[in-house]
Design a protein around this motif. Sequence first.
Motif, PDB file in Angstrom:
ATOM      1  N   GLY A 181      56.401  69.774  24.819  1.00 47.38           N
ATOM      2  CA  GLY A 181      57.770  69.489  24.054  1.00 47.38           C
ATOM      3  C   GLY A 181      58.586  70.661  23.565  1.00 47.38           C
ATOM      4  N   TRP A 185      62.305  72.061  24.799  1.00 46.28           N
ATOM      5  CA  TRP A 185      63.319  72.399  23.825  1.00 46.28           C
ATOM      6  C   TRP A 185      63.976  73.745  24.298  1.00 46.28           C
ATOM      7  N   TRP A 219      68.068  67.386  23.582  1.00 47.08           N
ATOM      8  CA  TRP A 219      66.914  67.304  22.936  1.00 47.08           C
ATOM      9  C   TRP A 219      66.546  65.881  22.236  1.00 47.08           C
ATOM     10  N   CYS A 250      63.307  63.180  23.040  1.00 50.18           N
ATOM     11  CA  CYS A 250      62.474  62.608  21.962  1.00 50.18           C
ATOM     12  C   CYS A 250      62.506  60.987  22.028  1.00 50.18           C
ATOM     13  N   MET A 306      60.512  60.258  25.033  1.00 44.75           N
ATOM     14  CA  MET A 306      59.353  60.035  24.788  1.00 44.75           C
ATOM     15  C   MET A 306      58.822  58.994  24.056  1.00 44.75           C
ATOM     16  N   LEU A 363      54.400  65.421  22.786  1.00 46.32           N
ATOM     17  CA  LEU A 363      55.689  65.788  23.579  1.00 46.32           C
ATOM     18  C   LEU A 363      56.869  65.914  22.564  1.00 46.32           C
ATOM     19  N   CYS A 364      56.993  64.681  22.035  1.00 47.76           N
ATOM     20  CA  CYS A 364      58.213  64.349  20.976  1.00 47.76           C
ATOM     21  C   CYS A 364      57.955  65.345  19.900  1.00 47.76           C
ATOM     22  N   CYS A 387      58.899  68.996  20.731  1.00 47.39           N
ATOM     23  CA  CYS A 387      60.179  69.242  20.619  1.00 47.39           C
ATOM     24  C   CYS A 387      60.831  69.327  19.058  1.00 47.39           C
TER      25      CYS A 387
END
Length: 719
Positions: A47, A51, A60, A64, A67, A94-95, A98
């Motif tokens: 993540g 970004w 971005w 999010c 995900m 992963l979210c 970021c």
Amino acid sequence: MAFAPRQTSLRAGAAQWLTTARAAAEGWLEEEREQVGLWVPVALGAGVAAWFMLPNAPMWLALCCGMLALACIGAMLPAGGRVRRMVIIGATLLCAGCLLVWGKAAVIGERPLARAVFARVMGTVESVQDVPAQDIVRVRVRPVDAPDLPSLVRINIAKADVPAGLGEGATIRFRARLMPPAPPSVPGGYDFAARAYFQGIGATGKALKPVEVLRASDAAPPLRARLFGHILERVDGAGGGIAAALATGDQGAIAEEDAEAMRRSGLAHLLSISGLHVTALIGAVIFLLMRTLALSRRAALTLPLMLIAAAGGALAGIFYTWLTGAEVPTLRSCVAALLVLGGLAMGRDAMTLRLVATGALAVLIFWPEALVGPSFQMSFAAVTALVALSEHRAFRAFAAARDESVFRKGLRMLAVTLATGVAVELALMPIALFHFHKAGMLGAFANLVAIPLTTFVVMPLEALALTLDIVGLGAPFWWLTGRALDLLLGIAHGVAASPMATMLAPATSDALFGGMIAGLLWCLLWRSRWRWLGVPPVLVGMILTLTARPPDILVTGDGRHVAVRTDEGMALLRERAGDYVRDMLSESAGYDGELAALASLPGARCSQDLCALRMESGGRRWRLLFTRSDMLIERRTFARDCAAADIVVSDRALPRWCKPRWLKIDRRLLARTGGLSIALASGDIRTVRQPGDAHPWIARQVRRGRPQLYRRSSPASLP
């Protein structure tokens, strides 16, 4: 019969296939259940990396949302399975990665200066760093009553211009040309702007004399600075800079030729305070405490000596980390060492990949921006490769202690050391090629001597010399330290001089590098036979990297410097360019020779204002035109030359009537794209900036556009 209904529908067949695939995946994950948790920092880091790679806030936000949608889809999978949990947790992490780096960039970062300005600055000194190798002092200053300037600027002051009373807390006044932190000059170059943003630096420059001290510093120099200066005074010769770096982490006193030799020989990791240094210090402290406390019979019988020694080692590691500036490798090593000590105190085997994953997770949570730097990547890649190798059953069986002769034991230890060195070199090779465009090939052999020399000779001698300096008896040990460091430098220069010391490669794409890292992690983190599925991405990536055709033309972001690759080698437009520009252009093109003057090429015709070059690439003849000065050129002559050229490159804004056959590169275009690399045979153009790049360290938000292309005609038909 042809029109009879099918006994098994496609939907039922697909459902059966999905059920079988899910059952197979669950069986595999059950076999790998001890390794699944290692992917937590990988998901979080993915993540963070996304970004940096995606250009702007809508992308971005889309990542999010995507995900979170994937996590919702995972929640609809049958309950109780590892696949379901991995999809939900992985997508959420992963979210979170970021959002973590996005939030830190929004809260902590410092917007860069919009454009270069001359300014008279008055401010408070935040830190002072001596850089003897460059004969400068680097100062961070917080300007006062300057709303048009960033809150923190970094200034270089020549040693001859440093005033008395300069130190932390002093108030100084000076004139300087301040500039935004430099982005990469060419694709694949070092991005100082991104690093400076997270360090809070909004502008850099060089102070013009005189530098006035309005209020002298009343604070004593920091312990790190005093130790740095003390070591340089005690160790003579080139080894003084390395001795200071080993104790303080400050490499400012190492000459560039010595630093380059250490990089080419694969010994540069010895200069960065990392696991080797922290482990050696903690181990030495534990050993000394155990031996000292064991001298007392009462303490040996009644006190938990291991716990006390481990606590002392932990305190020593924390102090050393603080003293050396708490860089990412040192922090990772300190966290790992504390976890090891905690595991030993509880009677657990702490030297596992879970230890490495925990250290990576801690660094990513507090310093997510470190992920894209070579320090983080190389540090964790090396440690992961070492631990993964040590956990392999065949290697552990080979390296295990046994009853054998001293000669055979020595050979076995030598083979183990060589195997670990080769494993580390292979793990670091993709990272080194991506960031530095070169990788060591003889580093494993050089480290056979250099690591024991540093660990068991240099560092103990230096520690003993520092201890004896308290009573004024450290001089003999400083002399021995200097001779040991001379031997280390001799090894570095000898290995670096070999034509087989390094392999070179031009700058590669982020996607190719990401594929190699994903394959490498797949190989290192899993344990079953499916781990070997990670080998093809690594091999394909390395082959494509090493066989990639270097760019034919490199143009820096300001348009002043142009490098052209021909059959005779690489040539530079402005032959008076400094060593930094030459090294940067050579490394980005994967070229190890000397840069010649473009005017000396057989197909070049140059004057003070213009330089024209004829060259062949991809079976075609090309005409290139470059401007070399700011002088106005007669319109009729310049328009004719522009029309006859395929590509025109200038560091100024060219008029609209200058229309080359293919590409016009001027100040307007470079302001949108940054530096360029051009492959003439394929017509591929790589830029430093992405279209719509809205990362906060971009100095100015400008409208992006494609390079201005003109109708291509056959160069062979030109007169």
